[in-house]
Motif scaffolding. Structure first.
Motif, PDB file in Angstrom:
ATOM      1  N   GLY A   1       0.793  -1.219   0.000  1.00 52.73           N
ATOM      2  CA  GLY A   1       0.000   0.000   0.000  1.00 52.73           C
ATOM      3  C   GLY A   1       0.822   1.264   0.000  1.00 52.73           C
ATOM      4  O   GLY A   1       0.271   2.359  -0.152  1.00 52.73           O
ATOM      5  N   ARG A   2       2.172   1.165   0.195  1.00 51.51           N
ATOM      6  CA  ARG A   2       3.015   2.354   0.156  1.00 51.51           C
ATOM      7  C   ARG A   2       3.290   2.735  -1.297  1.00 51.51           C
ATOM      8  O   ARG A   2       3.561   1.883  -2.135  1.00 51.51           O
ATOM      9  N   ALA A   3       3.248   4.037  -1.579  1.00 50.59           N
ATOM     10  CA  ALA A   3       3.393   4.515  -2.957  1.00 50.59           C
ATOM     11  C   ALA A   3       4.863   4.711  -3.316  1.00 50.59           C
ATOM     12  O   ALA A   3       5.737   4.796  -2.448  1.00 50.59           O
ATOM     13  N   GLU A   4       5.125   4.814  -4.604  1.00 53.04           N
ATOM     14  CA  GLU A   4       6.462   5.119  -5.094  1.00 53.04           C
ATOM     15  C   GLU A   4       6.765   6.599  -4.873  1.00 53.04           C
ATOM     16  O   GLU A   4       5.865   7.441  -4.862  1.00 53.04           O
ATOM     17  N   VAL A   5       8.029   6.904  -4.690  1.00 48.84           N
ATOM     18  CA  VAL A   5       8.465   8.290  -4.544  1.00 48.84           C
ATOM     19  C   VAL A   5       9.579   8.547  -5.549  1.00 48.84           C
ATOM     20  O   VAL A   5      10.589   7.836  -5.562  1.00 48.84           O
ATOM     21  N   SER A   6       9.383   9.524  -6.417  1.00 45.28           N
ATOM     22  CA  SER A   6      10.432   9.908  -7.372  1.00 45.28           C
ATOM     23  C   SER A   6      11.199  11.089  -6.793  1.00 45.28           C
ATOM     24  O   SER A   6      10.617  11.959  -6.130  1.00 45.28           O
ATOM     25  N   THR A   7      12.511  11.104  -7.016  1.00 39.31           N
ATOM     26  CA  THR A   7      13.375  12.139  -6.452  1.00 39.31           C
ATOM     27  C   THR A   7      14.091  12.874  -7.571  1.00 39.31           C
ATOM     28  O   THR A   7      14.667  12.244  -8.466  1.00 39.31           O
ATOM     29  N   VAL A   8      14.042  14.204  -7.529  1.00 43.28           N
ATOM     30  CA  VAL A   8      14.634  15.031  -8.580  1.00 43.28           C
ATOM     31  C   VAL A   8      15.587  16.035  -7.941  1.00 43.28           C
ATOM     32  O   VAL A   8      15.239  16.691  -6.949  1.00 43.28           O
ATOM     33  N   VAL A   9      16.811  16.142  -8.494  1.00 47.40           N
ATOM     34  CA  VAL A   9      17.761  17.156  -8.046  1.00 47.40           C
ATOM     35  C   VAL A   9      17.492  18.442  -8.824  1.00 47.40           C
ATOM     36  O   VAL A   9      17.517  18.453 -10.053  1.00 47.40           O
ATOM     37  N   VAL A  10      17.220  19.516  -8.098  1.00 43.81           N
ATOM     38  CA  VAL A  10      16.910  20.807  -8.714  1.00 43.81           C
ATOM     39  C   VAL A  10      18.119  21.718  -8.552  1.00 43.81           C
ATOM     40  O   VAL A  10      18.422  22.185  -7.446  1.00 43.81           O
ATOM     41  N   ASP A  11      18.854  21.948  -9.636  1.00 46.35           N
ATOM     42  CA  ASP A  11      20.026  22.825  -9.622  1.00 46.35           C
ATOM     43  C   ASP A  11      19.532  24.262  -9.750  1.00 46.35           C
ATOM     44  O   ASP A  11      19.186  24.723 -10.844  1.00 46.35           O
ATOM     45  N   VAL A  12      19.491  24.992  -8.643  1.00 48.64           N
ATOM     46  CA  VAL A  12      18.895  26.325  -8.646  1.00 48.64           C
ATOM     47  C   VAL A  12      19.809  27.372  -9.267  1.00 48.64           C
ATOM     48  O   VAL A  12      19.366  28.505  -9.506  1.00 48.64           O
TER      49      VAL A  12
ATOM     50  N   GLY B   1       4.693   9.912  -4.518  1.00 53.05           N
ATOM     51  CA  GLY B   1       5.360  11.070  -3.937  1.00 53.05           C
ATOM     52  C   GLY B   1       6.417  11.651  -4.856  1.00 53.05           C
ATOM     53  O   GLY B   1       6.946  10.981  -5.748  1.00 53.05           O
ATOM     54  N   VAL B   2       6.735  12.932  -4.606  1.00 59.38           N
ATOM     55  CA  VAL B   2       7.796  13.629  -5.335  1.00 59.38           C
ATOM     56  C   VAL B   2       8.669  14.343  -4.308  1.00 59.38           C
ATOM     57  O   VAL B   2       8.163  15.097  -3.472  1.00 59.38           O
ATOM     58  N   CYS B   3       9.969  14.095  -4.371  1.00 61.88           N
ATOM     59  CA  CYS B   3      10.925  14.756  -3.486  1.00 61.88           C
ATOM     60  C   CYS B   3      11.849  15.615  -4.335  1.00 61.88           C
ATOM     61  O   CYS B   3      12.526  15.108  -5.242  1.00 61.88           O
ATOM     62  N   LEU B   4      11.896  16.919  -4.054  1.00 64.58           N
ATOM     63  CA  LEU B   4      12.711  17.866  -4.813  1.00 64.58           C
ATOM     64  C   LEU B   4      13.915  18.264  -3.964  1.00 64.58           C
ATOM     65  O   LEU B   4      13.761  18.879  -2.902  1.00 64.58           O
ATOM     66  N   LEU B   5      15.114  17.901  -4.420  1.00 65.37           N
ATOM     67  CA  LEU B   5      16.352  18.228  -3.710  1.00 65.37           C
ATOM     68  C   LEU B   5      16.920  19.493  -4.328  1.00 65.37           C
ATOM     69  O   LEU B   5      17.561  19.448  -5.379  1.00 65.37           O
ATOM     70  N   MET B   6      16.705  20.632  -3.694  1.00 64.35           N
ATOM     71  CA  MET B   6      17.086  21.924  -4.249  1.00 64.35           C
ATOM     72  C   MET B   6      18.497  22.277  -3.784  1.00 64.35           C
ATOM     73  O   MET B   6      18.779  22.309  -2.588  1.00 64.35           O
ATOM     74  N   SER B   7      19.374  22.535  -4.753  1.00 62.55           N
ATOM     75  CA  SER B   7      20.797  22.677  -4.431  1.00 62.55           C
ATOM     76  C   SER B   7      21.454  23.731  -5.306  1.00 62.55           C
ATOM     77  O   SER B   7      21.085  23.919  -6.462  1.00 62.55           O
ATOM     78  N   SER B   8      22.467  24.387  -4.727  1.00 61.28           N
ATOM     79  CA  SER B   8      23.266  25.348  -5.484  1.00 61.28           C
ATOM     80  C   SER B   8      24.702  24.875  -5.646  1.00 61.28           C
ATOM     81  O   SER B   8      25.560  25.629  -6.082  1.00 61.28           O
ATOM     82  N   SER B   9      24.984  23.618  -5.300  1.00 56.31           N
ATOM     83  CA  SER B   9      26.345  23.103  -5.390  1.00 56.31           C
ATOM     84  C   SER B   9      26.732  22.813  -6.833  1.00 56.31           C
ATOM     85  O   SER B   9      25.896  22.382  -7.637  1.00 56.31           O
ATOM     86  N   PRO B  10      28.009  23.025  -7.195  1.00 60.73           N
ATOM     87  CA  PRO B  10      28.467  22.701  -8.549  1.00 60.73           C
ATOM     88  C   PRO B  10      28.234  21.227  -8.877  1.00 60.73           C
ATOM     89  O   PRO B  10      28.285  20.366  -7.995  1.00 60.73           O
ATOM     90  N   ALA B  11      28.007  20.968 -10.141  1.00 66.29           N
ATOM     91  CA  ALA B  11      27.650  19.616 -10.569  1.00 66.29           C
ATOM     92  C   ALA B  11      28.733  18.596 -10.254  1.00 66.29           C
ATOM     93  O   ALA B  11      28.440  17.406 -10.086  1.00 66.29           O
TER      94      ALA B  11
END
Length: 748
Positions: free
Chosen positions: A480-491, A643-653
């Motif tokens: 019953g637990r849903a999938e969670v997709s994770t995206v790295v957001v390079d701000v 679910g959607v998890c957005l990892l917001m970051s300003s670190s160099p690639a």
């Protein structure tokens, strides 16, 4: 076992544990204190980070400003510059054949000419100093140096380098982790004094153990590490020192487990027809195979006449709480009480609400219409109103409360139990051994112990850190637990993605869902650990990374979002400085669906269960460690909604921080992430203060690299203790005394 670590049985340990000041003097010993070295043994465990042959040039490509270095390089040329007052400046360039490094000296002309004669073009030498920058080029200003002949032996140098000259008389030169006041040759000189002081003492580790492990004697190993003739010789010596570290940990853990088993405990066998069976009958879901198997292991332990010592580690959302509740109910059925210790008030309150909700009428013990099997569940925290606290304390002391949930407040002397049979510690890494022992001391006989962690632990870490505990693992996620997709957001590279992130939250809320926005600090002007207390442990990592803009504060972001892109949504702020009442109110409203978005610090990292939450944006995600990001992400996807998890970051690639984020985005497997975390971060706290009750770290071992050695040492240690349970062998007894902290061991 002795009650003081200063009473050594063997000459070797007496000498190894002598104060360093007795060998090198007070002034030098004080300088070594900056490196965390206090005894002769500490110094001899401070091994070279690498070895330099007098005929092999160093690689100059990896230099960093501010670094203390010692390099072997070739002189490419020198140039003298006259200065006023009869002084002069000498500029030299040294090279490894590819890169170049400037060297500068200042002094009277006569001294400059002497140095210039030493630094002939094409000659080779060892140069040591602090890397600076001059005219945008790396430079050593006034380094100590010693010149070598064609065989790599001493051929002259600066006036202060008689010590370094002596060091170069060996075929390999050890380069030690150093400081500005303790250069590598100063350390080498002190090590030589320590080796002379140690002498050829008898090896404290029994010969049979050394033979089985295939390691060389101790004094031979120490000389091989610090005064090697060949690299294979140094490697053999280092292998012995690493074995000693692994063996001492293994023996101490085995001894700790034996001590725990030697204490009598009241057996709490499972009873049919009680509150546990009634609870199982109300469960709206079927337990996973892992939950059932783990529960049987726990029930079997609870039925023994010695205390259970079990670690329950599980994937985020694997259902550890249900397992713990069933264990507590089994103890209640057997006439005892259970204490549930949580690290923060928010988490303790959340557990209280969750467990009370799960039990339903079974938590209404003491009321007129309560079921026969029902018990009371009470909460005790430091900020409770006095009247409620008195009621809870009375229920615990009288035995009316079968389950007592609380924070560190449970350790207070005012908290008493009628018959404490089980202690459950949630997020065990937040508690020291002393704290667990203090709670156990509230029972007439040793209570059973179940410690839980939602941060998966690699096998080798478990062996070194939790070898005194039996281990149960929950990997399976309940149906019953849903999938969670994770995206790295390079701000930085994609600034337009930031407003899009807020739009995604609006879309999720429009679909009937809820959202988290997470920040790493509370207010402007403070970083990370200012959130001490309920915000707990923030893994601000990357001390060696490039400076960045300050992380956004939850107070600032709340003001920005609630009046801007999320102004039409019901938002609230949550952080550790809020009063307990305000925090409880915010969490209650969010859990009840009265709020759409919770803008929070890491106070929601563990235990918070809102199945309707489907999206999380983590601001400045590059400032968190892998395990903490995994924990935070575990707050979403707990229901049927993806679910959607957005990892917001300003670190160099190409930074380490970005690498961590992509590791998290690539998988939800906590055990895989735990291995990645261990690869990427320093391991200084594997046996850190949270576990041992004092700051302690692995000096030479690396749990991933040395897993086989750790396993072998642990097997040998277990066999040694089985053959000699009283540690009558003085060498073995000293090993345990050295690594243990008897002031808590006697209570544990």
């Amino acid at each position: 076992m002795s009650t003081t670590v200063s009473r050594w049985r063997t000459e070797a340990y007496a000498r190894l544990n002598a104060r360093l000041s007795a060998v090198v003097g007070d002034k030098t010993a004080k300088a070594f204190g900056k490196l965390g070295l206090a005894t002769v043994g500490d110094l001899l465990q401070h091994v070279p980070r690498r070895y330099m042959s007098g005929t092999e040039l160093s690689d100059l490509s990896g230099l960093k400003e501010g670094e203390e270095i010692a390099v072997l390089a070739e002189v490419a040329g020198t140039r003298e510059h006259s200065m006023a007052g009869g002084r002069a400046r000498l500029e030299a360039t040294i090279t490894d054949g590819h890169g170049r490094l400037g060297v500068a000296f200042f002094g009277r002309a006569q001294l400059i000419r002497y140095w210039q004669s030493q630094l002939a073009k094409g000659s080779r030498g060892i140069f040591a100093g602090k890397v600076g920058v001059f005219r945008e080029q790396f430079q050593l200003s006034h380094p100590d140096f010693v010149m070598l002949d064609e065989y790599g032996k001493y051929a002259g140098g600066s006036k202060a380098n008689e010590v370094l000259a002596e060091v170069t008389r060996t075929d390999l030169i050890g380069i030690y982790p150093a400081t500005a006041k303790l250069r590598t040759w100063n350390i080498a000189e002190s090590v030589n004094l320590a080796l002379d002081y140690l002498g050829d003492v008898e090896d404290p580790v029994p010969a049979a153990v050394r033979t089985r492990a295939g390691v060389v004697p101790l004094t031979e190993a120490l000389r091989a590490v610090h005064q090697p003739q060949t690299r294979p010789e140094a490697a053999r010596g280092l292998e012995r020192l690493k074995f000693d570290e692994a063996f001492s940990i293994g023996l101490a853990m085995a001894r700790r487990k034996a001590i725990a088993r030697s204490h009598p405990a009241v057996p709490r066998p499972r009873r049919t027809g009680g509150i546990l069976d009634a609870f199982d009958a109300t469960l709206p879901f079927e337990l996973t195979a892992g939950q059932q198997q783990t529960a049987e292991q726990i029930f079997d332990d609870l039925g023994q006449q010695h205390p259970m010592q079990r670690l329950l580690q599980g994937e985020v959302g694997s259902g550890k709480t249900v397992v713990a509740v069933r264990a507590m109910l089994a103890v209640v059925d057997a006439g005892g009480q259970a204490a549930f210790l949580a690290p923060t008030e928010v988490l303790a309150t959340q557990h209280f609400q969750t467990i009370t909700r799960m039990l339903g009428e079974l938590a209404a013990g003491g009321t007129l219409d309560a079921a026969d099997q029902a018990t009371q569940v009470v909460l005790i925290t430091g900020s409770m109103p006095a009247a409620r606290r008195r009621e809870a304390l009375l229920a615990a002391a009288s035995g009316e409360a079968g389950i007592v949930i609380g924070t560190h407040a449970l350790l207070n002397d005012q908290v008493q139990f009628a018959d404490l049979g089980l202690v459950v510690v949630d997020e065990q890494h937040r508690f020291g051994v002393e704290q667990r022992a203090a709670l156990g001391a509230k029972a007439e006989s040793q209570p059973h112990l179940l410690v839980m962690t939602a941060t998966p632990i690699p096998r080798t870490v478990a062996m070194t850190s939790f070898g005194d505990l039996e281990t149960s693992v929950l990997r399976e996620i309940p149906a019953g637990r849903a999938e969670v997709s994770t995206v790295v957001v390079d701000v930085v590279m994609n600034p337009s993605w930031v407003p899009r992130a807020w739009e995604r939250i609006v879309e999720e809320v429009a679909a009937g869902r809820q959202a988290y926005v997470v920040c790493s600090r509370i207010s402007a002007g403070g970083e990370g650990k200012q959130d001490a207390g309920d915000d707990g442990f923030l893994e601000l990592v990357g001390e060696d990374e490039e400076p960045r803009q300050p992380a956004i504060a939850v107070e600032d972001l709340y003001a920005e979002l609630s009046s801007g892109p999320l102004s039409r949504l019901r938002t609230a702020m949550l952080h550790g400085r809020m009063s307990a009442e305000d925090k409880d109110d915010v969490m209650r409203r969010f859990a009840a669906g009265e709020l759409d978005v919770l803008i929070s610090t890491t106070v929601i990292e563990v235990g918070v269960d809102v199945p309707n939450a489907s999206i999380m944006a983590i601001c400045d995600a590059d400032r968190f460690g892998i395990s903490q990001l995994h924990q935070l992400r575990g707050r979403i996807g707990r229901g049927a909604h993806p679910g959607v998890c957005l990892l917001m970051s300003s670190s160099p690639a190409d930074s380490d921080a970005a690498m961590r984020l992509h590791e998290v985005a690539a998988t939800r497997d906590g055990f895989q992430l735990a291995e990645a975390d261990l690869r990427l971060r320093r391991e200084g706290d594997v046996l850190g203060a949270e576990q041992s009750g004092r700051r302690s770290s692995l000096r030479l071992l690396r749990v991933l690299r040395d897993g086989d050695l750790i396993g072998q040492a642990r097997e040998i240690a277990d066999d040694c203790l089985a053959q000699d349970p009283e540690l009558s062998d003085p060498g073995l007894a000293d090993i345990v005394d050295k690594i243990e902290a008897p002031e808590w061991l006697e209570r544990a």
